[in-house]
Design a protein around this motif. Structure first.
Motif, PDB file in Angstrom:
ATOM      1  N   VAL A   1      42.121  39.291  42.872  1.00  0.00           N
ATOM      2  CA  VAL A   1      41.496  38.528  41.588  1.00  0.00           C
ATOM      3  C   VAL A   1      40.186  37.707  42.238  1.00  0.00           C
ATOM      4  O   VAL A   1      40.462  36.991  43.259  1.00  0.00           O
ATOM      5  CB  VAL A   1      42.516  37.932  41.244  1.00  0.00           C
TER       6      VAL A   1
ATOM      7  N   SER B   1      37.631  34.748  42.738  1.00  0.00           N
ATOM      8  CA  SER B   1      37.432  33.373  42.479  1.00  0.00           C
ATOM      9  C   SER B   1      35.887  33.249  41.752  1.00  0.00           C
ATOM     10  O   SER B   1      35.025  34.363  41.908  1.00  0.00           O
ATOM     11  CB  SER B   1      37.053  32.530  43.658  1.00  0.00           C
TER      12      SER B   1
ATOM     13  N   ALA C   1      41.180  34.624  48.077  1.00  0.00           N
ATOM     14  CA  ALA C   1      42.017  35.843  47.916  1.00  0.00           C
ATOM     15  C   ALA C   1      41.503  37.217  48.472  1.00  0.00           C
ATOM     16  O   ALA C   1      42.419  38.059  49.323  1.00  0.00           O
ATOM     17  CB  ALA C   1      42.119  36.068  46.392  1.00  0.00           C
TER      18      ALA C   1
ATOM     19  N   ASP D   1      46.740  38.226  44.760  1.00  0.00           N
ATOM     20  CA  ASP D   1      46.048  36.771  44.683  1.00  0.00           C
ATOM     21  C   ASP D   1      46.892  36.022  45.761  1.00  0.00           C
ATOM     22  O   ASP D   1      47.960  36.459  46.224  1.00  0.00           O
ATOM     23  CB  ASP D   1      46.268  36.408  43.216  1.00  0.00           C
TER      24      ASP D   1
ATOM     25  N   SER E   1      45.779  35.037  35.455  1.00  0.00           N
ATOM     26  CA  SER E   1      44.969  35.610  36.232  1.00  0.00           C
ATOM     27  C   SER E   1      45.270  36.968  36.420  1.00  0.00           C
ATOM     28  O   SER E   1      44.238  37.795  36.157  1.00  0.00           O
ATOM     29  CB  SER E   1      44.479  35.009  37.504  1.00  0.00           C
TER      30      SER E   1
ATOM     31  N   VAL F   1      51.658  38.647  45.563  1.00  0.00           N
ATOM     32  CA  VAL F   1      50.969  37.524  46.016  1.00  0.00           C
ATOM     33  C   VAL F   1      51.703  36.803  46.831  1.00  0.00           C
ATOM     34  O   VAL F   1      52.921  37.034  47.366  1.00  0.00           O
ATOM     35  CB  VAL F   1      51.133  36.373  44.736  1.00  0.00           C
TER      36      VAL F   1
END
Length: 289
Positions: A109, A111, A124, A192, A200, A276
């Motif tokens: 994901v 930034s 990430a 992420d 997100s 994640v």
């Protein structure tokens, strides 16, 4: 420049543990165990956004784990990327159980550009690269596809509730030109560093699904402009509101069964999941029963 200087500084100066501050160690054994010592688990935020893929996390976002993630993201403690990548790789493996074999495509994901400039790196993406290296080291073919981009500015998520975050990010991401072809080459895992409300990852999943649907259906190029519109609901919020996004192309002349058969091979290979490093403690609690 900041990232290069930080790398050099970390080689010269004594490091301290990113979790507890213990000197002369990047990550002490206790904090390393907190980060990746437990079996990764499926996590669900409350409320769970419609469209959120299945998500696995390595650890709760609290105490030493929170400190490690913040040290990496906000203070540029770049050597922490490796242990964070190991933890993320574990979450990716947990989500891959029972999935058909094939290369794992880690899609971070992104930034915002301003955040990347301020931090000097994209946390990430850096963690995803470390996770891919760990997966390959342990026998799983994996690579990072940084194919998501922000196509419009978004507000700072801090201070927004779950619904506001969904609204803030709705339609904000898109797949880069040529990304669709790459996404069809393996199993897509959105990655992420942290999941809180899931907004997100939900938006990232929407962008990837739209692209894969277009690719599977054979949309694209100049032919798209001559076809009708297919309207697809991409959000269904906590209060039931629907957001819609138009995809060029038409299903006219094809039955639902025909479309299902045509897309089955690719959809089986491209089922989207997410992983994640950490998620809110509450998202772990809901999965205990």
């Amino acid at each position: 420049m900041r990232g290069w200087w930080q790398d050099l500084t970390d080689l010269v100066l004594p490091a301290e543990c990113g979790g507890c501050g213990r000197p002369r160690t990047v990550l002490c054994p206790e904090c390393r165990a907190a980060l990746s010592g437990a079996v990764p688990r499926r996590v669900r935020p409350v409320p769970e956004p419609r469209g959120l893929p299945v998500v696995h996390a390595a650890a709760p976002y609290a105490d030493a784990v929170r400190a490690v993630l913040l040290a990496h993201k906000e203070r540029g403690a770049l050597p922490l990327a490796r242990p964070l990548g190991v933890a993320l790789a574990g979450a990716v493996r947990a989500g891959a159980a029972g999935v058909p074999e094939g290369p794992v495509l880690l899609v971070p994901v992104p930034s915002g550009r301003g955040a990347v400039r301020a931090r000097g790196h994209d946390p990430a993406r850096r963690t995803a690269l470390a996770a891919a290296a760990e997966l390959r080291r342990t026998g799983t073919p994996a690579r990072v596809l940084a194919v998501l981009r922000q196509r419009r500015p978004v507000a700072d998520q801090a201070g927004l509730d779950a619904r506001q975050r969904l609204e803030n990010l709705a339609g904000a991401l898109s797949v880069t030109a040529g990304g669709a072809r790459l996404l069809c080459e393996g199993r897509v895992v959105l990655v992420d560093d942290v999941m809180t409300t899931g907004a997100s990852l939900t938006e990232a999943a929407r962008a990837v699904r739209v692209t894969l649907a277009e690719e599977t259906a054979g949309y694209g190029g100049a032919a798209s402009a001559t076809r009708g519109d297919v309207v697809t609901a991409v959000y269904e919020g906590v209060l039931g509101e629907r957001r819609q996004e138009r995809m060029t192309g038409s299903m006219e002349g094809s039955t639902d069964r025909e479309w299902a058969v045509r897309g089955k091979a690719k959809s089986d290979r491209n089922a989207i999941s997410a992983a994640v490093v950490a998620a809110s403690p509450d998202s772990f609690e809901i999965n205990r029963n």
